[in-house]
Design a protein around this motif. Structure first.
Motif, PDB file in Angstrom:
ATOM      1  N   LYS A   1      18.744  -7.180   5.895  1.00 50.87           N
ATOM      2  CA  LYS A   1      18.780  -8.476   5.223  1.00 50.87           C
ATOM      3  C   LYS A   1      17.931  -8.514   3.955  1.00 50.87           C
ATOM      4  O   LYS A   1      18.309  -9.118   2.942  1.00 50.87           O
ATOM      5  N   TYR A   2      16.751  -7.864   4.008  1.00 51.48           N
ATOM      6  CA  TYR A   2      15.800  -8.003   2.904  1.00 51.48           C
ATOM      7  C   TYR A   2      15.453  -6.691   2.207  1.00 51.48           C
ATOM      8  O   TYR A   2      14.729  -6.706   1.200  1.00 51.48           O
ATOM      9  N   GLY A   3      15.909  -5.574   2.735  1.00 50.37           N
ATOM     10  CA  GLY A   3      15.474  -4.278   2.224  1.00 50.37           C
ATOM     11  C   GLY A   3      15.667  -4.106   0.726  1.00 50.37           C
ATOM     12  O   GLY A   3      14.740  -3.723   0.004  1.00 50.37           O
ATOM     13  N   GLU A   4      16.882  -4.363   0.240  1.00 52.42           N
ATOM     14  CA  GLU A   4      17.157  -4.176  -1.191  1.00 52.42           C
ATOM     15  C   GLU A   4      16.310  -5.116  -2.039  1.00 52.42           C
ATOM     16  O   GLU A   4      15.851  -4.742  -3.127  1.00 52.42           O
ATOM     17  N   GLN A   5      16.094  -6.349  -1.540  1.00 46.46           N
ATOM     18  CA  GLN A   5      15.278  -7.301  -2.304  1.00 46.46           C
ATOM     19  C   GLN A   5      13.841  -6.804  -2.427  1.00 46.46           C
ATOM     20  O   GLN A   5      13.218  -6.905  -3.489  1.00 46.46           O
TER      21      GLN A   5
ATOM     22  N   LEU B   1      12.765  -3.677  -2.277  1.00 43.16           N
ATOM     23  CA  LEU B   1      12.711  -2.532  -3.195  1.00 43.16           C
ATOM     24  C   LEU B   1      12.783  -3.000  -4.646  1.00 43.16           C
ATOM     25  O   LEU B   1      12.130  -2.425  -5.520  1.00 43.16           O
ATOM     26  N   ALA B   2      13.540  -4.067  -4.886  1.00 45.32           N
ATOM     27  CA  ALA B   2      13.617  -4.614  -6.245  1.00 45.32           C
ATOM     28  C   ALA B   2      12.272  -5.199  -6.673  1.00 45.32           C
ATOM     29  O   ALA B   2      11.831  -5.038  -7.818  1.00 45.32           O
ATOM     30  N   VAL B   3      11.600  -5.885  -5.752  1.00 45.94           N
ATOM     31  CA  VAL B   3      10.272  -6.435  -6.058  1.00 45.94           C
ATOM     32  C   VAL B   3       9.300  -5.299  -6.361  1.00 45.94           C
ATOM     33  O   VAL B   3       8.509  -5.366  -7.321  1.00 45.94           O
ATOM     34  N   LEU B   4       9.350  -4.252  -5.553  1.00 50.83           N
ATOM     35  CA  LEU B   4       8.460  -3.108  -5.764  1.00 50.83           C
ATOM     36  C   LEU B   4       8.725  -2.424  -7.102  1.00 50.83           C
ATOM     37  O   LEU B   4       7.818  -1.889  -7.738  1.00 50.83           O
ATOM     38  N   ALA B   5       9.986  -2.461  -7.529  1.00 53.02           N
ATOM     39  CA  ALA B   5      10.347  -1.831  -8.802  1.00 53.02           C
ATOM     40  C   ALA B   5      10.028  -2.728  -9.994  1.00 53.02           C
ATOM     41  O   ALA B   5      10.229  -2.342 -11.155  1.00 53.02           O
ATOM     42  N   GLY B   6       9.559  -3.935  -9.699  1.00 54.25           N
ATOM     43  CA  GLY B   6       9.190  -4.868 -10.760  1.00 54.25           C
ATOM     44  C   GLY B   6      10.369  -5.596 -11.350  1.00 54.25           C
ATOM     45  O   GLY B   6      10.270  -6.146 -12.458  1.00 54.25           O
ATOM     46  N   GLU B   7      11.467  -5.617 -10.639  1.00 55.95           N
ATOM     47  CA  GLU B   7      12.676  -6.279 -11.173  1.00 55.95           C
ATOM     48  C   GLU B   7      12.626  -7.781 -10.925  1.00 55.95           C
ATOM     49  O   GLU B   7      11.994  -8.258  -9.995  1.00 55.95           O
TER      50      GLU B   7
ATOM     51  N   SER C   1       0.818  -1.216   0.000  1.00 57.12           N
ATOM     52  CA  SER C   1       0.000   0.000   0.000  1.00 57.12           C
ATOM     53  C   SER C   1       0.851   1.266   0.000  1.00 57.12           C
ATOM     54  O   SER C   1       0.560   2.223  -0.728  1.00 57.12           O
ATOM     55  N   ASP C   2       1.911   1.266   0.826  1.00 59.94           N
ATOM     56  CA  ASP C   2       2.744   2.474   0.957  1.00 59.94           C
ATOM     57  C   ASP C   2       3.716   2.648  -0.192  1.00 59.94           C
ATOM     58  O   ASP C   2       4.144   3.772  -0.483  1.00 59.94           O
ATOM     59  N   ALA C   3       4.105   1.523  -0.840  1.00 56.19           N
ATOM     60  CA  ALA C   3       5.068   1.545  -1.948  1.00 56.19           C
ATOM     61  C   ALA C   3       6.308   2.380  -1.615  1.00 56.19           C
ATOM     62  O   ALA C   3       6.642   3.343  -2.324  1.00 56.19           O
ATOM     63  N   PRO C   4       7.044   2.036  -0.554  1.00 56.54           N
ATOM     64  CA  PRO C   4       8.246   2.809  -0.211  1.00 56.54           C
ATOM     65  C   PRO C   4       9.282   2.727  -1.328  1.00 56.54           C
ATOM     66  O   PRO C   4       9.473   1.673  -1.948  1.00 56.54           O
ATOM     67  N   GLY C   5       9.957   3.840  -1.568  1.00 54.60           N
ATOM     68  CA  GLY C   5      10.947   3.862  -2.647  1.00 54.60           C
ATOM     69  C   GLY C   5      12.377   3.838  -2.175  1.00 54.60           C
ATOM     70  O   GLY C   5      13.304   3.695  -2.976  1.00 54.60           O
ATOM     71  N   THR C   6      12.591   3.980  -0.853  1.00 55.41           N
ATOM     72  CA  THR C   6      13.952   3.977  -0.291  1.00 55.41           C
ATOM     73  C   THR C   6      13.972   3.112   0.958  1.00 55.41           C
ATOM     74  O   THR C   6      12.930   2.786   1.542  1.00 55.41           O
ATOM     75  N   LEU C   7      15.178   2.762   1.404  1.00 57.14           N
ATOM     76  CA  LEU C   7      15.322   1.985   2.634  1.00 57.14           C
ATOM     77  C   LEU C   7      14.800   2.770   3.833  1.00 57.14           C
ATOM     78  O   LEU C   7      14.202   2.188   4.752  1.00 57.14           O
ATOM     79  N   ALA C   8      15.011   4.077   3.825  1.00 58.77           N
ATOM     80  CA  ALA C   8      14.513   4.905   4.939  1.00 58.77           C
ATOM     81  C   ALA C   8      12.996   4.844   5.020  1.00 58.77           C
ATOM     82  O   ALA C   8      12.413   4.738   6.104  1.00 58.77           O
ATOM     83  N   GLU C   9      12.324   4.904   3.862  1.00 57.27           N
ATOM     84  CA  GLU C   9      10.856   4.823   3.852  1.00 57.27           C
ATOM     85  C   GLU C   9      10.397   3.426   4.258  1.00 57.27           C
ATOM     86  O   GLU C   9       9.414   3.264   4.991  1.00 57.27           O
ATOM     87  N   LEU C  10      11.111   2.403   3.805  1.00 51.27           N
ATOM     88  CA  LEU C  10      10.770   1.030   4.154  1.00 51.27           C
ATOM     89  C   LEU C  10      10.927   0.795   5.656  1.00 51.27           C
ATOM     90  O   LEU C  10      10.145   0.048   6.270  1.00 51.27           O
TER      91      LEU C  10
END
Length: 613
Positions: A601-605, A607-613, A579-588
């Motif tokens: 451990k999972y933050g970058e992963q 964000l990648a899922v959210l970016a559709g990667e 729902s929030d769709a955070p775009g950075t680790l700070a937002e996440l």
């Protein structure tokens, strides 16, 4: 200058945020934590999913030393430790499943102060070597989980719990916290007495679980009724189905599998390896249904169990509440469904009469059953009656149980009761014969069966006087008379007999009000999907595919790590991320349930899922 309580709160809140990813405590969690951190003993009653574990986990991280957690759940200790390790907490366990090398590593870590929490089974504290080990370390607190197991009249009594009073005698300066999700005021007193927690502060939360919809339906063809529930309301959902016997567990699991439902059995008749494998599959895979006896479930930490169904009558309200509480630990809509019929009452009454133990024990079992029957037969809000049993008397009708959604009728069943009781009386006193409910109903309906002709029961004055009710309605009359103690079950064949109270009804000194089941239309609110479909429907349309991608990522990650999916993240956390769709680790990092360790451990992963990667 800050008070000691202020200092403890300042210690506890950053730990909650940093380790577990939550911004605030719930209910009286903070009061419990402050009390235990300050060295006080506590008895905590909090419903399943209410956050009991944090009440000892936070103090374990704030106080010096290692917290020793006494838990009866050997099969689940690995998962409990995995969940803590995932958020960066140093946890270990000692039990009979470990190799000698693994045990020695945990023991060395405990002595060196390199653990935050150590899990032990209660029987381990009866072994001298365990006590000697604990004497070598620095203990910060003792947490006694599932403390209702100490109650000798309880539904999960464990004899080893009776010896836990020695904790206070051997380590008098170490604070103790006993926790349970289910206890009446009498059971609370028993827990405090048996564990020598007489001076402990009691913290009692509301027993209400508003996200659970309680429903009790007449038992007709219970397996088909269950199948309809799963197909119509909980397709693809994880759930638990409780049965009374091992044979019923096996047959029900086979029936569900044959009808396309992924189901597994669990009971004491299966070998230990099969039980362990089925439990691990249930915890780690999505959408499995566990069909089990009550041997399964205590301590199950799976948050997304969307339904708990009973195909047989529980023996007590405590047991029913404990078992249904395994649904919806994540706070999302869930169902507690029970199919209940005449044979359940007959069977339970027979089991009490033939049970081991003295008269007081059988009387206690009967009192527990009477309370459960009253819950089944009530025309009031189920939730109100359930909460009143646990001492909460000011709850308004909930609007989310079957008696609120489709109110039943009450009717004057005095005449029907007199006809049924007269039939039992005449068979017993005039013919010196006793029969079961089916035969008595056949007499009232005027049926010319072989048995009626054989015994000449068509000559009785009560023959055919009950044609105004159907067979199903008469079975309801028998059930409710048994529930109210106006009729008894005796002997191996479940024959009916009068009680002392029967005379008041036959003598017209007592009226009998009965419950008539309403017709429940298929389109009623209670039959709409309540499980995963509801969870997804509550999301904005644009967030739904994101949520599903996050769930798929979580499933893959959990499988790679060999842990349950909820150890990675709960559904509630994934829903907020979607729902929030955070775009950075700070937002996440601001999402509830994302602590420092999981962010790293999972933050970058994510964000990648959210970016559709």
């Amino acid at each position: 200058m800050a008070s000691p309580t202020d200092l403890r709160t300042e210690d506890a809140l950053p730990v909650l945020r940093r380790v577990f990813g939550y911004d605030a405590f719930r209910g009286f969690q903070q009061e419990v934590i402050d009390h235990v951190v300050g060295g006080g003993d506590a008895l905590v009653l909090m419903p399943t999913g209410g956050g009991k574990s944090l009440c000892y986990q936070i103090p374990a991280l704030v106080r010096d030393g290692v917290a020793v957690v006494v838990s009866p759940l050997i099969a689940l200790m690995q998962d409990q430790v995995d969940a803590l390790t995932a958020v960066g907490v140093r946890a270990g366990f000692l039990n009979s499943t470990q190799t000698l090398d693994a045990r020695r590593r945990v023991e060395a870590a405990f002595v060196a102060g390199e653990l935050d929490l150590l899990y032990l089974a209660p029987e381990a504290l009866g072994v001298r070597s365990t006590l000697a080990l604990l004497d070598r370390g620095r203990i910060s607190l003792f947490a006694i989980d599932e403390a209702h197991c100490v109650s000798q009249w309880g539904h999960d009594f464990r004899p080893d719990y009776l010896a836990l009073s020695m904790l206070h005698e051997r380590w008098p300066q170490v604070p103790r916290i006993a926790l349970t999700a289910t206890a009446t005021s009498a059971t609370r007193t028993e827990i405090a007495t048996r564990l020598k927690l007489d001076d402990a502060r009691h913290f009692v939360a509301s027993f209400d679980r508003p996200n659970i919809q309680y429903r009790i339906v007449p038992k007709r063809e219970p397996r088909k009724q269950l199948l309809a529930l799963l197909r119509d309301e909980h397709p693809g959902d994880a759930g638990i189905v409780y049965c009374l016997s091992r044979a019923s567990v096996d047959k029900t699991a086979e029936f569900l599998v044959a009808n396309g439902i992924a189901a597994l059995p669990y009971h004491a008749g299966l070998d230990a390896a099969t039980r362990a494998a089925n439990q691990q599959r249930f915890l780690r895979e999505d959408g499995l249904v566990m069909v089990a006896t009550i041997a399964f479930g205590m301590g199950i930490d799976k948050p997304d169990v969307r339904f708990v169904a009973h195909l047989d009558l529980p023996k007590s309200v405590e047991g029913y509440y404990q078992e249904t509480g395994r649904a919806g630990r994540d706070g999302l809509p869930s169902t507690a469904w029970l199919a209940y019929g005449l044979q359940d009452v007959v069977q339970q009454r027979k089991m009490i009469e033939t049970s081991d133990g003295d008269v007081a024990h059988r009387r206690n079992l009967a009192a527990h059953l009477d309370a459960m029957l009253a819950l089944c037969e009530t025309v009031r809000c189920r939730r109100v009656q359930l909460l009143e049993y646990f001492g909460e008397t000011t709850t308004p009708a909930c609007g989310n149980c079957d008696t609120c959604l489709t109110p039943p009728e009450s009717w004057d069943g005095t005449v029907a009761a007199q006809k049924l009781l007269s039939t039992v009386f005449r068979l017993d006193r005039e013919r010196n014969q006793r029969f079961g409910a089916g035969h008595c109903i056949d007499i009232l309906l005027g049926r010319q069966t072989d048995k009626i002709r054989q015994y000449g029961h068509d000559a009785l004055t009560v023959f055919g006087i009950g044609a105004e009710l159907s067979e199903a309605e008469w079975r309801g009359v028998v059930r409710q008379l048994l529930a109210e103690g106006l009729l008894a079950v005796e002997g191996d064949y479940g024959t009916l007999a009068l009680t002392e109270a029967s005379a008041d009804v036959l003598g017209r000194r007592r009226t009998v009000t009965m419950r008539r089941e309403p017709e429940r239309p298929a389109s009623s609110r209670s039959s709409k999907p309540r499980g995963s479909a509801t969870v997804v429907a509550e999301l904005a349309p644009a967030a739904v595919p994101v949520f599903e991608r996050l769930r798929a990522w979580r499933a893959t990650t959990a499988k790679e790590q060999g842990v349950p999916a909820y150890v990675i993240f709960h559904d509630a956390t994934l829903r907020q991320i979607a729902s929030d769709a955070p775009g950075t680790l700070a937002e996440l990092s601001r999402v509830s349930g994302v602590g420092e360790n999981k962010l790293a451990k999972y933050g970058e992963q994510i964000l990648a899922v959210l970016a559709g990667e």
